[in-house]
Scaffold this motif. Structure first.
Motif, PDB file in Angstrom:
ATOM      1  N   UNK B 169       0.834  -1.205   0.000  1.00  0.00           N
ATOM      2  CA  UNK B 169       0.000   0.000   0.000  1.00  0.00           C
ATOM      3  C   UNK B 169       0.866   1.251   0.000  1.00  0.00           C
ATOM      4  N   UNK B 170       1.912   1.257   0.804  1.00  0.00           N
ATOM      5  CA  UNK B 170       2.796   2.417   0.853  1.00  0.00           C
ATOM      6  C   UNK B 170       3.474   2.637  -0.494  1.00  0.00           C
ATOM      7  N   UNK B 217      -7.296   0.867  12.267  1.00  0.00           N
ATOM      8  CA  UNK B 217      -7.464   2.272  11.865  1.00  0.00           C
ATOM      9  C   UNK B 217      -6.264   2.829  11.113  1.00  0.00           C
ATOM     10  N   UNK B 218      -5.509   1.939  10.498  1.00  0.00           N
ATOM     11  CA  UNK B 218      -4.413   2.414   9.661  1.00  0.00           C
ATOM     12  C   UNK B 218      -4.933   2.872   8.300  1.00  0.00           C
ATOM     13  N   UNK B 219      -5.950   2.181   7.836  1.00  0.00           N
ATOM     14  CA  UNK B 219      -6.514   2.522   6.529  1.00  0.00           C
ATOM     15  C   UNK B 219      -8.031   2.438   6.583  1.00  0.00           C
ATOM     16  N   UNK B 231      -0.287   6.946   8.198  1.00  0.00           N
ATOM     17  CA  UNK B 231       0.885   6.575   7.399  1.00  0.00           C
ATOM     18  C   UNK B 231       1.974   5.977   8.276  1.00  0.00           C
ATOM     19  N   UNK B 232       2.185   6.582   9.445  1.00  0.00           N
ATOM     20  CA  UNK B 232       3.253   6.093  10.309  1.00  0.00           C
ATOM     21  C   UNK B 232       2.954   4.693  10.828  1.00  0.00           C
ATOM     22  N   UNK B 233       1.676   4.430  11.072  1.00  0.00           N
ATOM     23  CA  UNK B 233       1.301   3.075  11.475  1.00  0.00           C
ATOM     24  C   UNK B 233       1.672   2.085  10.387  1.00  0.00           C
ATOM     25  N   UNK B 239       8.080  -2.043   8.308  1.00  0.00           N
ATOM     26  CA  UNK B 239       9.497  -2.099   8.654  1.00  0.00           C
ATOM     27  C   UNK B 239      10.260  -0.870   8.233  1.00  0.00           C
ATOM     28  N   UNK B 240       9.525   0.228   8.121  1.00  0.00           N
ATOM     29  CA  UNK B 240      10.201   1.465   7.721  1.00  0.00           C
ATOM     30  C   UNK B 240      10.058   2.496   8.822  1.00  0.00           C
TER      31      UNK B 240
END
Lengths: 245, 245
Positions: B169-170, B217-219, B231-233, B239-240
């Motif tokens: 997704x990212x 609740x990340x997306x 986004x940070x979640x 792993x980023x």
DNA sequence: GAACCGCCGTTACAAACCGTTACAAATCGT
DNA sequence: ACGATTTGTAACGGTTTGTAACGGCGGTTC
């Protein structure tokens, strides 16, 4: 723990070399090393096990041709994850994936007493002007590297653990055969841990898979020594994938 | 992308790393299409969903530049296994992995109403003679494709199912952002099955992972429509580090 | 040489993850 | 509207992994 390649010894260039060099896995292209050496100052670099040729992030200045031994290519994530993306043997090129970058994109680490020939990239480009075929060779080598990675993606994505191990053994066997060695009896040059990383498995799983292949009489395996007893058995398990050769 | 104090990588080179697993994309090749069109007769090819540009085994004669829509790259085994090795969008090159071969090595299939520009390869080579930078571009594009595949291997080899989905997704979001669209709200152009193949998962697993990312609740996801809420979640899951923007 | 140490490789058992199967709902194509 | 395709959900089972223990091998030290 890996070592920096600080003690590379520069020796005189060798007098003779086998005419044909096959690239890793995808390789139906042969680099004409003699043509290169007419225009490029080749430095021979010996490495001991665990020593790195270059690390990701170091300035890109040369590509390397494996002359002896084995190297592993390691991809690194910023959080410490690590993935062996391939192994390279005599005749394989290393570093071409970093062409166009300022710095190398991966680590390359020697597996044992190995030797790679350093080809400074600016000189390689100059040589391409004098030897037009060389540029085609380089492009083909890059394309072959892509196909190699794609074959492994196909394998990773579609084969279960044991089948991956079988496919890996067949690939190793094929590469030894191309180098003129026996495809039925060889010594694996990498540890179970490196194999496991490359196959996206855990090293215990690799051990279990090898033991199971042994139990089924497809192979005879004792630590790193492998004897192939039933090639067709292995092939059927690996999905008959000749694409890996 | 954070670096530890002991990290040998420089800040400058860090930016040249694929920030995410970029196998979904061909990278930013920066092909100068205008320079090409001065020397190459470009044919615009429109495709409907499911239509293939070329199949593995067909004679290699041209490379393609995606102009609109999306394409998936499919690797095929002789026993019927199939693996989506990547998706291509506007600006990406297709077919370069078959350079040096007589025939294409993969299938390329349109995902929806798409358009690709056909660049006959002999003409591209001729154009390289007139536009020296073009050859460097092509070589860089090939190297970039290798690095994309390597990122995929790193992702697949080191991340669990849910994390792979988050990373995917990212990556998609980053691609949309680079094209000037929103990175927070986009429509996936591929089916769950294609996603699953690419991520080496089953489509049910992809569904579950997406549902779980939703639960956390990340997306916000509804069929192919995705809204990124945290986004940070997502980044921590993939792993980023959260530093990158 | 003997003792020691670290690393590698193998195996057993339990646990977790993901694939399989099945079915239902939503959407798409005609 | 209808059937076909895609997507979502759930229960179950199998594969892979995690953990631990053990033995072999090579190198080092004494």
């Amino acid at each position: 723990m890996t070592m920096q390649a600080t003690d590379i010894r520069t020796t005189q260039t060798a007098s003779s070399y086998a005419p044909m060099f096959m690239a890793a896995s995808g390789g139906d292209h042969g680099i004409d090393i003699e043509a290169i050496r007419e225009h490029v100052q080749v430095r021979r670099c010996k490495h001991v096990a665990g020593q790195s040729i270059y690390h990701a992030g170091q300035p890109f200045h040369a590509i390397y041709l494996v002359h002896a031994g084995s190297y592993k290519i390691c991809e690194l994530a910023d959080d410490g994850r690590e993935q062996v993306s391939g192994f390279r043997m005599r005749g394989d090129l290393m570093g071409v994936e970093s062409i166009g970058l300022k710095a190398y994109a991966s680590d390359v680490i020697a597996l044992e007493g190995s030797e790679a020939w350093e080809l400074p990239y600016p000189a390689v480009l100059r040589a391409c002007l004098h030897v037009p075929e060389l540029h085609a060779h380089l492009t083909s080598a890059l394309a072959a590297e892509i196909r190699c990675d794609r074959s492994w993606m196909l394998m990773f994505g579609t084969l279960a653990a044991e089948r991956r191990v079988a496919a890996f053994l067949l690939d190793v066997a094929a590469r030894y055969a191309r180098m003129g060695y026996s495809a039925k009896h060889f010594i694996l040059r990498m540890s179970r841990i490196d194999m496991a990383s490359f196959l996206a498995l855990k090293h215990e799983t690799v051990s279990r898979a090898l033991s199971h292949l042994h139990d089924m009489s497809y192979i005879d395996v004792q630590r790193r020594e492998v004897r192939v007893l039933d090639v067709n058995g292995l092939r059927s398990m690996a999905g008959m994938s000749a694409a890996l050769n």
